[in-house]
Motif scaffolding. Structure first.
Motif, PDB file in Angstrom:
ATOM      1  N   VAL A  35       0.828  -1.206   0.000  1.00 18.67           N
ATOM      2  CA  VAL A  35       0.000   0.000   0.000  1.00 18.67           C
ATOM      3  C   VAL A  35       0.861   1.254   0.000  1.00 18.67           C
ATOM      4  CG1 VAL A  35      -1.960  -1.087   1.161  1.00 18.67           C
ATOM      5  CG2 VAL A  35      -0.211   0.074   2.523  1.00 18.67           C
ATOM      6  N   CYS A  36       0.278   2.302  -0.534  1.00 20.66           N
ATOM      7  CA  CYS A  36       0.841   3.643  -0.441  1.00 20.66           C
ATOM      8  C   CYS A  36      -0.106   4.497   0.391  1.00 20.66           C
ATOM      9  CB  CYS A  36       0.998   4.269  -1.824  1.00 20.66           C
ATOM     10  SG  CYS A  36       2.214   3.433  -2.874  1.00 20.66           S
ATOM     11  N   LEU A  80       3.897  -1.026   3.738  1.00 19.20           N
ATOM     12  CA  LEU A  80       3.986   0.340   3.235  1.00 19.20           C
ATOM     13  C   LEU A  80       5.139   0.443   2.241  1.00 19.20           C
ATOM     14  CD1 LEU A  80       3.050   3.315   3.388  1.00 19.20           C
ATOM     15  CD2 LEU A  80       4.678   3.617   5.281  1.00 19.20           C
ATOM     16  N   VAL A  81       4.813   0.859   1.001  1.00 20.84           N
ATOM     17  CA  VAL A  81       5.856   0.979  -0.024  1.00 20.84           C
ATOM     18  C   VAL A  81       6.033   2.403  -0.522  1.00 20.84           C
ATOM     19  CG1 VAL A  81       5.618  -1.406  -0.775  1.00 20.84           C
ATOM     20  CG2 VAL A  81       4.243   0.360  -1.882  1.00 20.84           C
ATOM     21  N   ALA A 140       8.462   8.289   5.764  1.00 23.29           N
ATOM     22  CA  ALA A 140       9.138   7.167   5.118  1.00 23.29           C
ATOM     23  C   ALA A 140      10.286   6.664   5.986  1.00 23.29           C
ATOM     24  CB  ALA A 140       9.654   7.588   3.745  1.00 23.29           C
ATOM     25  N   THR A 141      10.985   7.591   6.643  1.00 21.68           N
ATOM     26  CA  THR A 141      12.066   7.203   7.546  1.00 21.68           C
ATOM     27  C   THR A 141      11.519   6.441   8.753  1.00 21.68           C
ATOM     28  OG1 THR A 141      13.425   9.092   6.893  1.00 21.68           O
ATOM     29  CG2 THR A 141      13.940   8.062   9.010  1.00 21.68           C
ATOM     30  N   LEU A 142      10.396   6.923   9.301  1.00 19.25           N
ATOM     31  CA  LEU A 142       9.828   6.317  10.501  1.00 19.25           C
ATOM     32  C   LEU A 142       9.133   4.985  10.234  1.00 19.25           C
ATOM     33  CD1 LEU A 142       8.265   9.471  12.224  1.00 19.25           C
ATOM     34  CD2 LEU A 142      10.280   8.193  12.984  1.00 19.25           C
ATOM     35  N   PHE A 143       8.419   4.889   9.096  1.00 17.83           N
ATOM     36  CA  PHE A 143       7.527   3.745   8.887  1.00 17.83           C
ATOM     37  C   PHE A 143       7.864   2.900   7.662  1.00 17.83           C
ATOM     38  CE2 PHE A 143       5.076   7.136  11.018  1.00 17.83           C
ATOM     39  CZ  PHE A 143       4.786   6.490  12.203  1.00 17.83           C
TER      40      PHE A 143
END
Length: 326
Positions: free
Chosen positions: A6-7, A30-31, A45-48
């Motif tokens: 998913v995005c 998460l991509v 993006a860094t966190l998840f």
């Protein structure tokens, strides 16, 4: 597929607190992360996980996800949902589903045209307590379901453009949706208001049942005051408090109750609040095609009732509730 890709479009405070942390627990990978603010996209993006983007089209073209989650301001939900559906991907949007009834109807039309799911994150439909309430009601004939009462309040919301009530549109919309989920279509409503954000609403359902709603922004976010009461002919009634506790009576005698050890509407449990459970439902649909409880065709009804309540306040008269046909 084993783990749907998913995005997420949107990296603001709500999504960062309620959506991103629950994706993995819901069985989603998460991509891609997209936000107009590139710094926010990179932070999440860094966190998840996932690749950060500032452009939705590029996100979809490069990642080709199994599904897309949209959590931006309410004004953007419908336009992004249409863009995602036309690109060929199922979509989950935060509530409310659109800024207007017409915009929501257009999303529903595109969903049907593409054959893809558009799901609205109406978390109350997915909470443990209100799913229990729905199953409890299903034990009884529709004609025996007499009434529903809502008491749902928050702290101050302020007033929107042209005197619009962001409280009714953004907060109380959960219970406008919930009343449909539990009791079916509303035939008529009559409403009073004090200022922009306190409402006393009467409901008459198509089934013949009746209902009341007390909705106000004069209380607190820190201390939940949510309560829903259901009454069924023959001494049968169920009360749900704080989306987590319930007390049920069968033929005049206590028959069941639940008393969690903490307040959960503050976010202690993703299944009691519904935040995790609704993402699990989206994941199940992506994997197996499982139906969800809040497709866009159902979510449109919340906006129709929202507008009917405001029409009644303005006119001082009962207003017939008329739903679009799909």
């Amino acid at each position: 597929m084993s783990v749907p890709r998913v995005c997420v479009i949107g990296a603001g405070a709500l999504s960062t607190r309620r959506i991103y942390p629950n994706l993995g627990a819901a069985g989603l990978r998460l991509v891609g992360v997209c936000d107009l603010d590139q710094d926010k996209a990179e932070r999440n993006a860094t966190l998840f996980g996932g690749t950060p983007y500032a452009d939705v089209e590029k996100l979809l073209d490069e990642q080709r996800p199994d599904g897309v989650v949209v959590c931006v301001g309410p004004a953007g939900h419908a336009a992004l949902a249409v863009q995602v559906l036309r690109a060929g991907f199922p979509v989950y949007t935060e509530k409310p589903p659109a800024p207007t009834v017409d915009a929501a109807v257009e999303v529903a039309r595109v969903a049907r045209e593409t054959g893809l799911l558009c799901m609205t994150a109406f978390k109350k439909r997915y909470s443990v307590a209100f799913e229990h309430a729905r199953q409890w009601l299903d034990q009884f004939p529709v004609d025996d379901r007499l009434s529903i009462s809502h008491d749902y309040c928050s702290a101050a919301y302020g007033v929107g453009d042209a005197g619009r009530s962001p409280f009714l549109f953004d907060f109380a919309i959960h219970h406008l949706d919930l009343t449909h989920y539990l009791m079916g279509d509303v035939a008529e409503t009559f409403a009073y208001s004090v200022g922009a954000n306190t409402f006393a609403v009467s409901l008459r359902f198509a089934s013949g049942a009746v209902g009341t709603m007390h909705l106000s922004d004069g209380r607190s976010f820190a201390v939940p005051t949510e309560e829903v009461g259901l009454t069924v002919r023959g001494g049968n009634f169920l009360t749900v408090s704080n989306s987590s506790r319930w007390r049920e009576v069968r033929e005049g005698e206590p028959s069941g109750w639940r008393e969690p050890s903490t307040f959960t509407s503050g976010g202690d449990s993703g299944r009691d609040t519904g935040h995790l459970a609704e993402l699990e439902a989206f994941a199940a649909h992506l994997r197996e095609g499982t139906p969800v409880r809040s497709p866009i065709e159902e979510s449109v009804k919340s906006l129709v009732l929202h507008d009917a309540i405001l029409d009644s306040v303005r006119s001082g008269q009962p207003v017939a509730v008329r739903y679009p046909r799909f």
